[in-house]
Design a protein around this motif. Structure first.
Motif, short mmCIF file in Angstrom:
data_model
loop_
_atom_site.label_atom_id
_atom_site.label_comp_id
_atom_site.label_asym_id
_atom_site.label_seq_id
_atom_site.Cartn_x
_atom_site.Cartn_y
_atom_site.Cartn_z
N VAL A 147 44.47 30.87 39.69
CA VAL A 147 45.04 32.15 40.41
C VAL A 147 45.39 33.14 39.27
N GLU A 148 45.15 34.30 39.49
CA GLU A 148 45.33 35.50 38.50
C GLU A 148 46.64 35.71 38.33
N ASP A 149 47.63 35.45 39.18
CA ASP A 149 48.97 35.89 38.59
C ASP A 149 49.64 34.46 38.08
N THR A 150 48.87 33.49 37.61
CA THR A 150 49.40 32.38 36.57
C THR A 150 48.42 32.60 35.39
N PRO A 151 48.42 33.39 34.47
CA PRO A 151 47.63 33.64 33.39
C PRO A 151 48.27 32.87 32.35
N SER A 152 47.41 32.57 31.16
CA SER A 152 47.86 32.10 29.93
C SER A 152 47.12 32.93 29.14
N ILE A 153 48.09 33.07 27.89
CA ILE A 153 47.55 33.97 26.70
C ILE A 153 46.39 33.21 26.18
N GLU A 154 46.12 32.10 26.29
CA GLU A 154 45.03 31.24 25.44
C GLU A 154 44.06 31.37 26.26
N LEU A 155 43.79 31.71 27.59
CA LEU A 155 42.57 31.89 28.39
C LEU A 155 42.13 33.29 28.66
N ASP A 156 40.89 33.53 28.84
CA ASP A 156 40.00 34.59 29.21
C ASP A 156 39.79 34.41 30.98
N LYS A 195 50.86 19.11 47.49
CA LYS A 195 51.92 18.56 46.53
C LYS A 195 52.13 19.97 45.51
N GLU A 196 53.39 19.70 44.69
CA GLU A 196 53.43 20.90 43.60
C GLU A 196 52.26 20.82 42.57
N GLY A 197 51.98 22.16 42.25
CA GLY A 197 51.20 22.24 41.15
C GLY A 197 49.77 22.88 41.65
N TYR A 198 49.66 22.99 43.09
CA TYR A 198 48.39 23.57 43.36
C TYR A 198 48.87 25.20 43.94
N PHE A 199 47.93 25.72 43.69
CA PHE A 199 48.09 27.36 43.89
C PHE A 199 48.76 27.93 45.19
N LYS A 206 57.31 30.24 46.18
CA LYS A 206 57.76 31.56 45.66
C LYS A 206 58.16 32.29 46.82
N LEU A 207 57.49 32.59 48.00
CA LEU A 207 57.96 33.34 48.98
C LEU A 207 58.99 33.07 49.57
N LEU A 208 59.22 31.70 49.76
CA LEU A 208 60.30 31.06 50.60
C LEU A 208 61.70 31.42 49.53
N LEU A 209 61.57 31.00 48.31
CA LEU A 209 62.59 31.46 47.45
C LEU A 209 63.03 32.89 47.47
#
Length: 292
Positions: A147-156, A195-199, A206-209
């Motif tokens: 998912v684009e909102d979980t990027p990493s500086i190590e990835l393109d 389960k946790e870890g899936y997009f 996040k929405l519920l929080l």
């Protein structure tokens, strides 16, 4: 430093056994032990604590394990690059895909790609977004869907699909009469979630929080057929991409009142070497991508 000895060291460290490493490397156990001893002498450090029936890494061994993986990854990429310059191709695409997309979006793409490139081998791994990101960084896979909102500086990344998250319920559920679902509507409902870890689990958490809602999670499972059956039987509601419930008349999908859109990307390791096969696959997916 001998690359072969480094490979032996990484194998021993990951398996936690000289015997198991020797079996995997198709070598005699004494040969592996001697290689590790030579590596220790060349570095003037002890890499393993050797107990009677088990081994464990020393502090120096733990540090070398991190560096050795990087060195071997770079060496493999250099070998592949030189082979491709001489006209050879690896002929394999190792791609990681979350289960929902792997089941409902990618099958026709994978089959069409395979039809166009029958000589290439596709190796598909199913995992959650976070796991796929780490596998990309570690060089365990070449390409991953995140998912684009979980990027990493190590990835393109390359965006290829925008999808709306839907609230899914049985056709006779009270919420099915609504044209859209407020996030507050979920506060009283039993939820069936991945389960946790899936997009899509991360999105819902996040929405519920953000709205101060404590979820009532009745079931946690990554099995989409099971999720659909639980929802059909009225034991809870779920959140899925709309593509998942096509041709499911017993299920109803409603959007959130404030639409929840997911931008999905193909990702690969930044500055890592992409084989011709991998570049070809990325270009193929880009040609199919859905415009926002």
């Amino acid at each position: 430093m001998n690359l072969k000895h480094l490979r032996y060291f990484v194998t021993v460290a990951e398996l936690g056994s000289f015997t198991a490493a020797a079996e995997q490397l198709h070598l005699a156990q004494p040969a592996v032990s001697m290689a590790i001893q030579k590596l220790e002498r060349s570095l003037s450090v002890q890499l393993f604590h050797r107990h009677e029936r088990q081994i464990s890494l020393t502090d120096e061994g733990n540090e070398l394990l991190i560096l050795a993986k990087r060195i071997l990854m770079s060496a493999d990429e250099a070998t592949l690059a030189m082979k491709e310059l001489s006209g050879l191709q690896r002929g394999e695409v190792r791609i990681g895909i979350p289960g929902m997309l792997g089941s409902y979006y990618f099958p026709p793409i994978l089959m069409a790609f395979r039809h166009q490139h029958p000589a290439l081998q596709l190796s598909v791994i199913e995992a959650g977004t976070r796991k796929l990101q780490q596998m990309l960084i570690n060089g365990e896979i070449d390409i991953g869907v995140i998912v684009e909102d979980t990027p990493s500086i190590e990835l393109d990344t390359l965006p290829f699909l925008r999808e709306q998250m839907m609230v899914v319920m049985a056709s006779d559920h009270p919420l099915a009469t609504k044209t859209s679902i407020d996030i507050d509507d979920l506060s009283e409902e039993e939820l069936v979630l991945f389960k946790e870890g899936y997009f899509h689990r991360e999105v819902i958490d996040k929405l519920l929080l953000q709205h101060g809602i404590k979820p009532h999670i009745g079931f946690e499972t990554n099995l989409i057929p099971l999720i659909k059956q639980i929802v059909k039987q009225g034991f809870g509601i779920s959140t899925l991409l709309e593509m998942v419930i096509k041709d499911e008349p017993a299920l109803i999908a409603r959007p959130f009142s404030e639409p929840v859109l997911l931008d999905l990307c193909i990702a690969w390791r930044k500055n890592g070497y992409l084989s011709k096969a991998n570049r070809c696959f990325i270009d193929f997916v880009a040609a199919q991508k859905t415009q926002p």
